[in-house]
Enzyme design. Sequence first.
Site, PDB file in Angstrom:
ATOM      1  N   ASP A   1       3.647   5.047  -0.865  1.00  0.00           N
ATOM      2  CA  ASP A   1       4.779   4.350  -1.177  1.00  0.00           C
ATOM      3  C   ASP A   1       5.737   5.481  -1.862  1.00  0.00           C
ATOM      4  OD1 ASP A   1       6.365   2.109  -1.250  1.00  0.00           O
ATOM      5  OD2 ASP A   1       5.722   1.755  -3.379  1.00  0.00           O
TER       6      ASP A   1
ATOM      7  N   ASP B   1       2.181   1.011  -5.695  1.00  0.00           N
ATOM      8  CA  ASP B   1       2.178   0.526  -7.082  1.00  0.00           C
ATOM      9  C   ASP B   1       1.490  -0.758  -7.382  1.00  0.00           C
ATOM     10  OD1 ASP B   1       3.193  -1.701  -5.629  1.00  0.00           O
ATOM     11  OD2 ASP B   1       5.602  -1.086  -6.303  1.00  0.00           O
TER      12      ASP B   1
ATOM     13  N   ASP C   1       2.374  -3.415  -2.337  1.00  0.00           N
ATOM     14  CA  ASP C   1       1.458  -2.675  -1.412  1.00  0.00           C
ATOM     15  C   ASP C   1       0.072  -3.321  -1.559  1.00  0.00           C
ATOM     16  OD1 ASP C   1       3.693  -1.379  -0.263  1.00  0.00           O
ATOM     17  OD2 ASP C   1       3.545  -0.109  -2.237  1.00  0.00           O
TER      18      ASP C   1
END
Length: 632
Positions: A311, A509, A513
Amino acid sequence: MHKWLSQNKNKLTALTGLLIVMAFIFQWIFSNRTAANIFLFIASLIGGFPIAVSAIAALKVKVISIDLLVTIAIFGAFVIQEFEESAIVAFLFLFGAYLEHKTLSKTRLAIQNLVALSPETALRQNNQEEFEEISVEEVEEGDHLLVKTGDKVPVDGIVLSGLATINGASITGEPLPVSKAVDDQVFAGTIVEDGTIHMQAEKVGEDSTFGKIIALVEEAQDSKSPAERFIDRFAKYYTPAVLVLALIVFLFSRSISLAITILVLGCPGALVIGVPVSHVAGIGNGAKHGILFKGSDVIAKFSKVDTILFDKTGTLTYGNPEVTDSHYYLPDHDLVDRLLVSVEKESRHPLAQAILKHYQVSQSENILETTVIQGGGIMAKTHEHQILVGNPYLMKQYHITITEPMQKDINEMEQLGESLVLTAIDGSLALATGIRDQLRDGVKEDLQALKNMGVKNLILLSGDHQHSVDLVREELGLSEAYGNLLPADKAAFVKKRQSIGETVAFVGDGINDSPSLALADIGIAMGNGTDVAIETSDIVLMHSNFHRIPHALALAKATSRNMLENIIIALLVVVILLVSVFTSRAMNMAIGMFVHEASILVVILNAMRLIHFKNKQKLDTNQLFMNDLQVN
């Protein structure tokens, strides 16, 4: 009986060893063979007793254990009056168990250190608004607590008043004390170095970050890897096989001494202990460096990873973005700012925090209703207005008109690599905000270290627009980069890479996600100790420290190698000893048992190297820490 043996096993081991020494003294110095045999006879009984009890306990649950092999060997040597060998075999086996226990205790030091940090008392405000000292177990959610200089924060909570400098190295991994003021989060186990704070308890006991970390490390150290499960299956069939081999040898040779020697030499003690000691040592090293592995199965998988997906916000970047552009499309700027801030107060996303920091308003609106649109943003309502705050996808979902000049502003911000936050009020676009985050210092070197360790694909997945994502890919030298992705798109991408045979790790995080973290072969959470990170991921990086990922991978590979080395050592020793029984007259039961215990010591020492393992490719960790703190 089992409780008594557990408490006194070390004493029995020491007594057995002392009796053997006394026997040798009487035999070699006083030439008194009878007295020596008496000492050895007693030593055999004392040393063999706890081993026999363990063997019988295993048989009761239909398990043929290694203890049974040793018990039969001791009994056989006892019957043929080879008291010297029966006593030495018993002592060496007990001493090997002692070494195993001591080593496992040492490698569990990470848990012991964490538990030692656990606060025992707290100062709670009572009905008379006075603070009284109570046990930390009595603290409940919502209680108001006082924490003074030198005290440990008793539970997770939020600062209500006061200012303090807090050392959170044990929990967050921050090497320097951090200032905490009103509305800041504080965690159990951290220490107030200077100042006093009045806080409200939010998470207590096992629900606190501290409690979950301890539970996670304990769970990891108690879990079993594929290698350990193989050893368990191997031992289940191996022990009966050795018994059958000894019986066959006796039937052909008519030598009970030879059959008993085979039983002793066939004990795979090093095989049984070698793999779990490696596993626990690796877990302990990870915990010491702020890397929490959820079990040795995770270590085994991570050591084979060839694709890592990242991410962007809060992972490759610091997650502390700042507003760099604002374009208003309604004349009442104060109203727009007020409504935007009121909505963003409902979110803890890094982009929301940047907006709250930038748009200062004297008062906010009362939000009556909020709905989170996954991958889009937030829809909220006040008494008079409907507000949308999010990305272009959210605007499209609610049919918000974007004129050509508006689109031009949006395109310019995208060209600069800024993340977009669009605000619509009552169906009209009111504000376009450009926000930019900084890449973590040293992240490019970390990614290169991962490549050097054999990771073939480093891929960025982000909800940001493609141009911004491409800029990051070029700057960091990533293999691929994909933007405009919803959480479901990221999860689908994980499945796609797995379907072509890749072992995939996802670094995120732990909030938006979570589907990808759960689906990936290895989910790595930039956690900051958040609930979602701890629950959904396989690896948690304390204080969201990206720089620990290369160490985690290097440690996983080293632990897997160490396990394999110990398996090879253990099997090689067993094979050599069994072959030597038939090829060398010098081999006997006592020598064989000594070699066995020496091999146990070898695999233990080999595993203990992991406790002090350091990644040779890593940069200066302290400098990276300093860089992190300067930006944060």
